[in-house]
Design a protein around this motif. Structure first.
Motif, PDB file in Angstrom:
ATOM      1  N   UNK A  60      -7.980  21.738 -15.488  1.00 46.88           N
ATOM      2  CA  UNK A  60      -6.707  22.220 -14.929  1.00 46.88           C
ATOM      3  C   UNK A  60      -5.540  21.926 -15.880  1.00 46.88           C
ATOM      4  N   UNK A  61      -5.727  20.963 -16.801  1.00 43.29           N
ATOM      5  CA  UNK A  61      -4.677  20.614 -17.762  1.00 43.29           C
ATOM      6  C   UNK A  61      -4.713  21.490 -19.014  1.00 43.29           C
ATOM      7  N   UNK A  62      -5.768  22.278 -19.168  1.00 48.83           N
ATOM      8  CA  UNK A  62      -5.944  23.049 -20.406  1.00 48.83           C
ATOM      9  C   UNK A  62      -4.900  24.153 -20.505  1.00 48.83           C
ATOM     10  N   UNK A  63      -4.245  24.222 -21.653  1.00 49.15           N
ATOM     11  CA  UNK A  63      -3.295  25.310 -21.920  1.00 49.15           C
ATOM     12  C   UNK A  63      -4.018  26.369 -22.738  1.00 49.15           C
ATOM     13  N   UNK A  64      -4.106  27.603 -22.244  1.00 52.87           N
ATOM     14  CA  UNK A  64      -4.805  28.617 -23.026  1.00 52.87           C
ATOM     15  C   UNK A  64      -4.019  29.006 -24.277  1.00 52.87           C
ATOM     16  N   UNK A  65      -4.730  29.161 -25.382  1.00 52.52           N
ATOM     17  CA  UNK A  65      -4.103  29.668 -26.614  1.00 52.52           C
ATOM     18  C   UNK A  65      -4.550  31.117 -26.746  1.00 52.52           C
ATOM     19  N   UNK A  66      -3.579  32.030 -26.803  1.00 57.93           N
ATOM     20  CA  UNK A  66      -3.911  33.450 -26.772  1.00 57.93           C
ATOM     21  C   UNK A  66      -3.818  34.098 -28.141  1.00 57.93           C
ATOM     22  N   UNK A  67      -4.706  35.053 -28.325  1.00 52.51           N
ATOM     23  CA  UNK A  67      -4.603  35.984 -29.438  1.00 52.51           C
ATOM     24  C   UNK A  67      -4.248  37.317 -28.767  1.00 52.51           C
ATOM     25  N   UNK A  68      -3.382  38.101 -29.400  1.00 48.87           N
ATOM     26  CA  UNK A  68      -3.008  39.367 -28.769  1.00 48.87           C
ATOM     27  C   UNK A  68      -3.723  40.510 -29.455  1.00 48.87           C
ATOM     28  N   UNK A  69      -4.428  41.302 -28.683  1.00 50.09           N
ATOM     29  CA  UNK A  69      -5.159  42.437 -29.250  1.00 50.09           C
ATOM     30  C   UNK A  69      -4.502  43.739 -28.790  1.00 50.09           C
ATOM     31  N   UNK A  70      -4.563  44.779 -29.619  1.00 53.28           N
ATOM     32  CA  UNK A  70      -3.967  46.054 -29.208  1.00 53.28           C
ATOM     33  C   UNK A  70      -4.738  46.661 -28.038  1.00 53.28           C
ATOM     34  N   UNK A  71      -4.020  47.296 -27.121  1.00 52.27           N
ATOM     35  CA  UNK A  71      -4.655  47.921 -25.962  1.00 52.27           C
ATOM     36  C   UNK A  71      -5.245  49.276 -26.306  1.00 52.27           C
ATOM     37  N   UNK A  72      -5.817  49.928 -25.329  1.00 51.90           N
ATOM     38  CA  UNK A  72      -6.420  51.246 -25.526  1.00 51.90           C
ATOM     39  C   UNK A  72      -5.832  52.226 -24.509  1.00 51.90           C
ATOM     40  N   UNK A  73      -6.050  53.512 -24.715  1.00 56.77           N
ATOM     41  CA  UNK A  73      -5.453  54.499 -23.810  1.00 56.77           C
ATOM     42  C   UNK A  73      -6.033  54.414 -22.405  1.00 56.77           C
ATOM     43  N   UNK A  74      -5.338  55.032 -21.478  1.00 59.46           N
ATOM     44  CA  UNK A  74      -5.831  55.087 -20.101  1.00 59.46           C
ATOM     45  C   UNK A  74      -7.159  55.843 -20.029  1.00 59.46           C
ATOM     46  N   UNK A  75      -7.996  55.406 -19.121  1.00 55.18           N
ATOM     47  CA  UNK A  75      -9.286  56.082 -18.944  1.00 55.18           C
ATOM     48  C   UNK A  75      -9.123  57.253 -17.973  1.00 55.18           C
ATOM     49  N   UNK A  76      -8.430  58.300 -18.445  1.00 57.92           N
ATOM     50  CA  UNK A  76      -8.298  59.482 -17.591  1.00 57.92           C
ATOM     51  C   UNK A  76      -9.631  60.229 -17.599  1.00 57.92           C
TER      52      UNK A  76
END
Ligand code: GDP
Length: 440
Positions: free
Chosen positions: A358-374
């Motif tokens: 519960x004390x863990x702080x997540x370290x994030x990497x940011x990845x590019x998103x993808x288009x909507x699944x129309x």
């Protein structure tokens, strides 16, 4: 097997894989599970039946590791039958334990006891009695499906069980319960069998058996976030105990994960997003419990948890579900490690104490998103396969592979049975589970 905290879409992926199997076995849990499957005829939520019951020529087995509420199971079968969807054969293990009204009452009593001692200590269980039923199994006070056809044994076992429950208020009278159980047992008797030899014979005939996990790795009673866990072993090892199949007969272990993370009930959840974006995941992903209707807590993909689950289960492949829900986001955070209060970092083995996690702080990497699944994109993926997945989504999946050492084999891009695409292994390479990372 579920690779996170549950609700990853095990029902849908098992149903997808069921097309090639002869037996599907539910190996643990009980009516606390709710596996949703979208068929052309509408949505089905299976609680105590294995999803094989939906397919002609397939046996759906409720295995020895389960705790079964027989009346609810009967209703589940009747409802499927009325809709014309009970197409496979139902077989119930005589070793599965019976979930009784006393267990549900005891669950509520235990929850209240916890809350009285510490208002923050509630586990958020489904209050269906699963924990007490498994406790009675281990304590050897339990009643098994095979006992229902033996009135004298049933009566004796109920009296002994009731003698251990003096603390539980409002128990139904033994006479009434014994009669009801004998009646439902009589109706289910043609389906109750000793199941392990059936599976051993099937293995000897080289038939395909699929074990359908319920709940998930991080809810394992030993290796999950204890005490915020379920009372069984929803890992690959637990699936073997819950079916009677030896480890040497296993070919593949598929871990099912969402493209993000959710959790129901209390307990540590490092990548939980309690802000607007978490609300977005809940709304767009329809994140409400299939059994309880409770809103699920939502957050981002946690690769530390996935690495841990992969090691624990020996995953040979991942199925990643719900990538369509993230479609249209510009950027997607992915947790690659935790920062702990003492400045240390954690990459692959979660702390064994829930308080520490519960004390863990997540370290994030940011990845590019993808288009909507129309619909157009879905149609293309259906026609052309994995090569039609957007390149940024492929990159996202590659990061999972790089960080866990486990190949992604299946990707879910919609709730329908058809909306799953297989990623073929490069040049027919089949990944063997190993703690040595997969290099492709
Ligand atoms: P399970 O208990 O692991 O089978 O999961 P649940 O049934 O509780 O929750 C998964 C939910 O997500 C169900 O409503 C599924 O129909 C749905 N689902 C599964 N895979 C996908 C997917 O790839 N895309 C979308 N949009 N929904 C999915």
């Amino acid at each position: 097997m579920g690779a996170q905290f549950g609700d990853e879409g095990k029902g849908k992926i098992t149903d997808f894989l069921a097309a090639g199997a002869r037996y599907i076995v539910r190996t643990g849990g009980g009516p606390n599970a709710g596996h949703s499957i979208h068929l052309a005829e509408g949505q089905v939520v299976l609680h105590q039946l294995a999803c094989g019951v939906l397919r002609h020529g397939v046996v759906g087995m409720s295995g020895p590791g389960m705790v079964i509420e027989p009346t609810k199971l009967e209703t589940e079968m009747q409802e499927l039958e009325q809709r014309g969807l009970l197409r496979g054969q139902v077989v119930l293990s005589d070793r599965a334990h019976v979930l009784l009204p006393v267990h549900r009452l005891e669950d509520a009593w235990e929850d209240e006891l916890r809350a009285k001692k510490n208002p923050n200590a509630g586990l958020g269980t489904t209050r269906q009695g699963i924990g007490p039923a498994y406790a009675d199994r281990s304590g050897r006070f339990g009643i098994r499906l095979g006992d229902l056809a033996r009135p004298a044994r049933l009566r004796e076992a109920l009296e002994l069980l009731y003698a251990t429950k003096a603390h539980v208020p409002n128990l139904p009278p033994i006479d009434q319960l014994a009669t009801e159980l004998a009646e439902v047992g009589g109706r289910l008797a043609p389906l109750i069998r000793q199941t392990e030899p059936i599976l051993w014979d099937a293995i000897a005939r080289h038939e395909t058996i699929l074990l359908e996990g319920a709940q998930s790795a991080l809810l394992d009673v030993d290796f999950g976030t204890y005490p915020f866990v379920t009372s069984s072993h929803p890992t690959s090892a637990g699936a073997l105990v819950g079916s009677g199949i030896p480890p040497t007969e296993v070919d593949e272990v598929i871990g099912i994960t969402k493209a993000y993370t959710t959790r129901v009930g209390a307990g540590p959840f490092p990548t939980e997003d309690t802000g607007e974006r978490g609300e977005f995941l809940r709304r767009v992903g329809g994140e409400r419990g299939a059994t309880t209707g409770r809103p699920r807590r939502c957050g981002w993909l946690d690769l530390v948890l996935l690495r841990y689950a992969a090691r624990l289960n020996g995953f040979t492949g991942f199925a990643v579900s719900k990538v369509d829900i993230l479609g249209g986001l510009e950027e997607i955070p992915v947790c690659t490690q935790y920062l702990m209060p003492d400045g240390s970092t954690i990459r692959d083995v979660i702390p064994s104490q829930a308080d520490d996690l519960a004390q863990a702080q997540p370290v994030y990497e940011t990845l590019p998103g993808w288009p909507e699944f129309h619909q157009r994109l879905k149609d293309r993926v259906r026609r052309e396969g994995a090569s039609a997945l957007p390149s940024t989504l492929r990159r996202y999946l590659d990061r999972i592979v790089e960080e866990t050492g486990v190949p992604v084999q299946y990707v879910g891009y919609g709730a329908d049975r058809e909306e799953t695409v297989t990623i073929p292994p490069p040049s027919g390479h089949v990944h063997r589970a190993s703690l040595t990372p997969w290099t492709g």
